[in-house]
Design an enzyme around this catalytic site. Structure first.
Site, PDB file in Angstrom:
ATOM      1  N   ARG A  33      90.024  42.555  -5.402  1.00  0.00           N
ATOM      2  CA  ARG A  33      89.977  44.009  -5.194  1.00  0.00           C
ATOM      3  C   ARG A  33      89.276  44.367  -3.880  1.00  0.00           C
ATOM      4  NH1 ARG A  33      91.473  47.077  -9.723  1.00  0.00           N
ATOM      5  NH2 ARG A  33      90.608  48.916  -8.714  1.00  0.00           N
ATOM      6  N   TYR A  41      95.923  33.744 -11.744  1.00  0.00           N
ATOM      7  CA  TYR A  41      96.582  33.666 -10.438  1.00  0.00           C
ATOM      8  C   TYR A  41      95.530  33.455  -9.359  1.00  0.00           C
ATOM      9  CZ  TYR A  41      95.437  38.715 -10.653  1.00  0.00           C
ATOM     10  OH  TYR A  41      94.812  39.927 -10.816  1.00  0.00           O
TER      11      TYR A  41
END
Length: 395
Positions: free
Chosen positions: A105, A214
């Site tokens: 993020r 991931y």
């Protein structure tokens, strides 16, 4: 010059600041925390997000930090069976005009923050928690918890799922608690066995649970997110969770996925929340954006993507003639955005119910249905979302 005040300095708030400043406005961003920073772990960005980021002028900076994955892979979490996969390289990029990527993020947030700091028309003020607003037929004023008042021609509430601006505008109370608990951990990739370092977003679906992993951080880390439909009734965010507890919540996980889950350390948990779609996003010269307008569950991986889209549409409408009629521009913005975001909210809920958590015969039927799509069928299914360049659902 027109002045815009933005409540909230998260991804949506900073994107809105960049877009509105590009339209010729001075912008003040009010952030409740002292520092402008983005917490959390991994995030997925579809082509629609990159369309928006390019229009905001930060697409290349985000690409430099992103991991471009090869496919979205759907696995049966109990049997280990590969159900289906959607390739994300050649034909996908050609059809949708941009890649699908994963980032930390912070690697999305920092380019937006840098763009704000580089623009002389944007003022970033930390330590200002917006608790409401005032307006009387003209400019709108953000009111902060210390009695501060910041007035602009427009006020944008980008202050998250528990938005104070939304509470005054709509008065619809607390968010809806989904009853799903998500546990998150980020680990160094060098701790992952080489044969499991897949360049994919992989989802293992089981009865009332699923597990996603991931790479992020340029491939240096593996993001782990394990979700359980446990009926949790109280919203919590970022609370530490014991490793033994996390492992005990997923006893039926198959061997490969289990090996990855066991690598996780320093787990934290959140109880997922969203809200029902609403038609009203504006009050005079006040409007909502991002999670304040349309908070959604993570299952469609579109929360940040749709906030970026909001910002681009808003900036476009507040420029030119929109500056002379800001209330009208905000109404047009809401009218353009609410149908698409409402669909994304509801699709995200149904993905959790119909795709990620079925058991028994329902899970077998799901596997058969997904396997029958084929690559083009999968592309068709996501085209309305991943392929949009107008951000109004028109493609």
């Amino acid at each position: 010059m027109t002045e815009t005040v933005i409540a909230g300095g998260g991804i949506g708030g900073l994107a809105a600041a960049v877009a509105v400043a590009a339209a010729g406005h001075r912008v003040t961003v009010l952030e409740r925390r002292e520092e402008f920073a983005e917490l959390g772990a991994g995030i997925q960005l579809g082509p629609n997000a990159f369309h928006a980021l390019d229009r905001l002028g930060v697409g290349d900076a985000v690409r430099d930090r992103a991991v471009f994955i090869d496919e979205l892979r759907f696995m049966d979490g109990t049997t280990g069976e590969r159900v289906t996969a959607m390739p994300l390289t050649g034909a996908y990029r050609e059809r949708f005009g941009n890649p699908y990527a994963v980032v930390h993020r912070g690697d999305l947030y920092q380019p937006l923050l840098d763009a704000c700091r580089a623009h002389e028309g944007i003022r970033l003020l930390g330590g200002h928690r917006v608790v409401g607003y005032a307006q009387d037929g003209g400019p709108a004023t953000a009111v902060t918890d210390d009695g501060g008042r910041f007035t602009g021609d427009v006020l944008i509430g980008a202050d998250g799922i528990r938005s104070a601006v939304r509470e005054q505008l709509l008065g619809d109370g607390e968010p809806r608690v989904s009853g799903h608990t998500i546990y998150r951990s980020v680990i160094p990739m060098d701790r992952v066995p080489p044969e499991l370092r897949w360049n994919t977003v992989t989802l293992w679906a089981g009865p009332k649970w699923h597990f996603v992993h991931y790479p992020i951080g340029g491939g240096a880390f593996l993001n782990l997110a394990a979700t359980r439909d446990d009926g949790a009734a109280e919203a919590v965010a970022g609370v530490p969770a014991e490793r033994a507890h996390v492992l005990g919540e997923f006893p039926d996980l198959g061997a490969t996925a289990r090996a990855l889950l066991e690598l996780g350390e320093e787990w934290r948990r959140w109880v997922l929340c969203d809200r029902d779609p609403v038609d009203t996003w504006t009050d005079g010269r006040v409007a909502l954006l991002g999670d304040a307008a349309h908070p959604m569950l993570q299952y469609a991986a579109q929360g940040a993507c749709t906030a970026l889209e909001d910002a681009v549409v808003l900036g476009g409408l507040l420029g030119g003639a929109g500056a002379a009629d800001p209330a009208g521009a905000l109404l047009r913005y809401a009218a353009l955005r609410r149908g698409r975001t409402a669909r994304a909210q509801l699709v995200a809920r149904e993905m959790g119910r119909q795709l990620y958590h079925p058991a028994g015969d329902a899970a077998k039927a799901r596997n058969e249905r997904l396997a029958g799509y084929g690559t083009e069928g999968l592309y068709d299914a996501v085209a309305w979302l991943h392929g949009s360049r107008t951000f109004t659902g028109a493609g």
